[in-house]
Design an enzyme around this catalytic site. Structure first.
Site, PDB file in Angstrom:
ATOM      1  N   SER A   1       0.838  -1.204   0.000  1.00  0.00           N
ATOM      2  CA  SER A   1       0.000   0.000   0.000  1.00  0.00           C
ATOM      3  C   SER A   1       0.869   1.249   0.000  1.00  0.00           C
ATOM      4  CB  SER A   1      -0.847  -0.027   1.273  1.00  0.00           C
ATOM      5  OG  SER A   1      -1.444   1.217   1.506  1.00  0.00           O
TER       6      SER A   1
ATOM      7  N   TYR B   1      -2.338  -1.154  11.008  1.00  0.00           N
ATOM      8  CA  TYR B   1      -2.563  -1.693   9.665  1.00  0.00           C
ATOM      9  C   TYR B   1      -1.380  -1.350   8.750  1.00  0.00           C
ATOM     10  CZ  TYR B   1      -3.868  -1.796   4.806  1.00  0.00           C
ATOM     11  OH  TYR B   1      -3.822  -2.013   3.449  1.00  0.00           O
TER      12      TYR B   1
ATOM     13  N   LYS C   1       1.867  -3.676   6.731  1.00  0.00           N
ATOM     14  CA  LYS C   1       2.317  -3.653   5.330  1.00  0.00           C
ATOM     15  C   LYS C   1       3.824  -3.404   5.266  1.00  0.00           C
ATOM     16  CE  LYS C   1      -1.590  -4.480   3.408  1.00  0.00           C
ATOM     17  NZ  LYS C   1      -1.812  -5.819   2.883  1.00  0.00           N
TER      18      LYS C   1
END
Ligand code: NAD
Ligand code: WQD
Length: 337
Positions: free
Chosen positions: A124, A149, A153
């Site tokens: 992302s 979150y 990544k």
């Protein structure tokens, strides 16, 4: 190729399965259905004429993954499965680290056991944090993430790079998505968030169909042309086609390859509101409120590396993204009634 798609009933996964099938690949999906519905498989069949083989499996449980590799000759894995809600990750960090990190480690172990060494990972733009410069190239230093979150990544990118160094025959593609919106033109698949949406387009879609009264615009005092946040919105079908393009890259030397998947164009929140109104001839009431904690002013990609090395370029414009989003929102509403 015979591709295993983790999280293949989800938003980006389902669109990617459609494009993979239409490009002649075979697809096997596994998903634990924590954020998607099994009837997506019928929708994929309706669009492509082929129903992918499906396993309801949780990647946190290695025993649920093993049979998938035993029963299928898998050439490569596209790994979408993961939890992705930023706010929820702040409230439930353990669940996010456990699901996204432990789940991915399990998946890699099972791939290794089965001798599968080709992996595409859904990363992302969040890994750039507040980016050091825009447009963001792949060389832009990784930034400070503001939530668990985003950290999963960043950590997973590092884990996969270290892993590839120690296993030099592996092909690993880290794809950094910008802001996917839109839906398949059939209106059969799209994004169906649970509860009140956090992201801009899903929120606008619910305002458009009368499920929410008005959009809250989070701040108009950023250092951007109209003061609202600027992002790189990409049609989910273009994003899906990026994955199809990456399949060819598996024929190259093993290694870690990193690509930004975006359009290269930044639109503000108010640009999106205006474009949605114009494309669909509808009014989206909005009110400017406080900034949302953790938000940044501007984030958009330089996608030229993907164009040069993958021969991939986005083809859908913002108007199409808005038309397709609204079509799906109306279909969703009709199904819910
Ligand atoms: P999504 O929630 O629609 O799809 C993810 C799928 O993974 C869901 O179907 C869910 O049920 C499944 N899943 C979650 N945990 C699992 C587990 N333990 N075992 C098996 N399946 C599991 O999300 P999406 O928008 O399609 O995102 C796909 C991937 O792309 C995610 O990894 C996400 O972090 C990443 N990504 C998304 C965006 C975005 O804005 N949508 C942006 C950048 C990156
Ligand atoms: C876009 C713009 C908001 C909602 C998030 C994740 C990121 C990635 C994509 C996965 C911002 C504004 C939003 C609303 C608003 N996901 N906004 N009112 O924040 O760029 O990225 O999703 O990796 O990790 O952080 O996307 O759609 O939430 O916001 O004004 O109700 O819209 O402030 O400027 P974001 P978004």
């Amino acid at each position: 190729m015979n591709i295993l798609v983790s999280g293949g009933t989800g938003y980006i996964g389902s669109h990617t399965c459609v494009e993979l099938i239409q490009a002649g690949h075979d697809v096997v999906i596994f998903d634990n259905l924590s954020n998607s519905k099994v009837d997506v498989l019928d929708k994929i069949e309706e669009i492509t004429g082929k129903k992918p083989k499906f396993y309801q499996a949780d990647m946190r449980n290695a025993q649920e993954l093993a049979p998938i590799f035993q029963e299928n000759k898998i050439d490569g894995v596209i790994h979408f499965a993961g939890l992705k809600a930023v706010g929820e990750s702040v409230a439930m960090p353990w669940e996010y680290y456990n699901n996204n990190i432990c789940g991915t480690l399990n998946l890699i172990s099972e791939m290794k056991k089965a001798g599968v060494n080709k992996l595409v990972f859904s990363s992302s733009a969040t890994v750039y944090g507040d980016p050091a410069f825009v447009p963001i190239t792949e060389e832009c230093p990784l930034g400070v993430t503001t939530n668990p979150y985003g950290e999963t990544k960043k950590m997973l990118e590092r884990i996969l790079m270290d892993f590839q160094k120690a296993n030099p025959d592996w092909h690993i593609m880290l794809l950094r998505y910008f802001n996917p919106i839109g839906a398949h033109e059939s209106g059969l698949i799209g994004e169906e968030p649970n509860g009140i949406p956090n992201n801009l387009m899903p929120y606008i879609m619910q305002v458009a169909v009368g499920k929410l009264p008005m959009l809250r615009v989070f701040g108009d005092d950023y250092d951007t042309p109209d003061g609202t946040g600027v992002r790189d919105y990409i049609h989910v079908v273009d994003l899906a086609l990026g994955h199809v393009a990456v399949m060819k890259k598996f024929e190259d030397q093993p290694g870690v390859y990193i690509y930004n998947l975006g359009t290269g164009i930044g639109y503000s929140v108010l640009d999106i509101v205006k474009a949605f109104e114009k494309a669909n001839d509808i009014k989206i009431p909005y009110q400017v409120v406080e900034r949302r904690p953790g938000d940044i002013a501007t984030c958009y990609s330089d996608p030229s590396k993907a164009e040069k090395e993958l021969g991939w370029k986005t083809k859908f414009d913002l108007e199409q993204m808005c038309v397709d989003s609204y079509r799906f929102a109306r279909k969703m509403l009709n199904t819910a009634i």
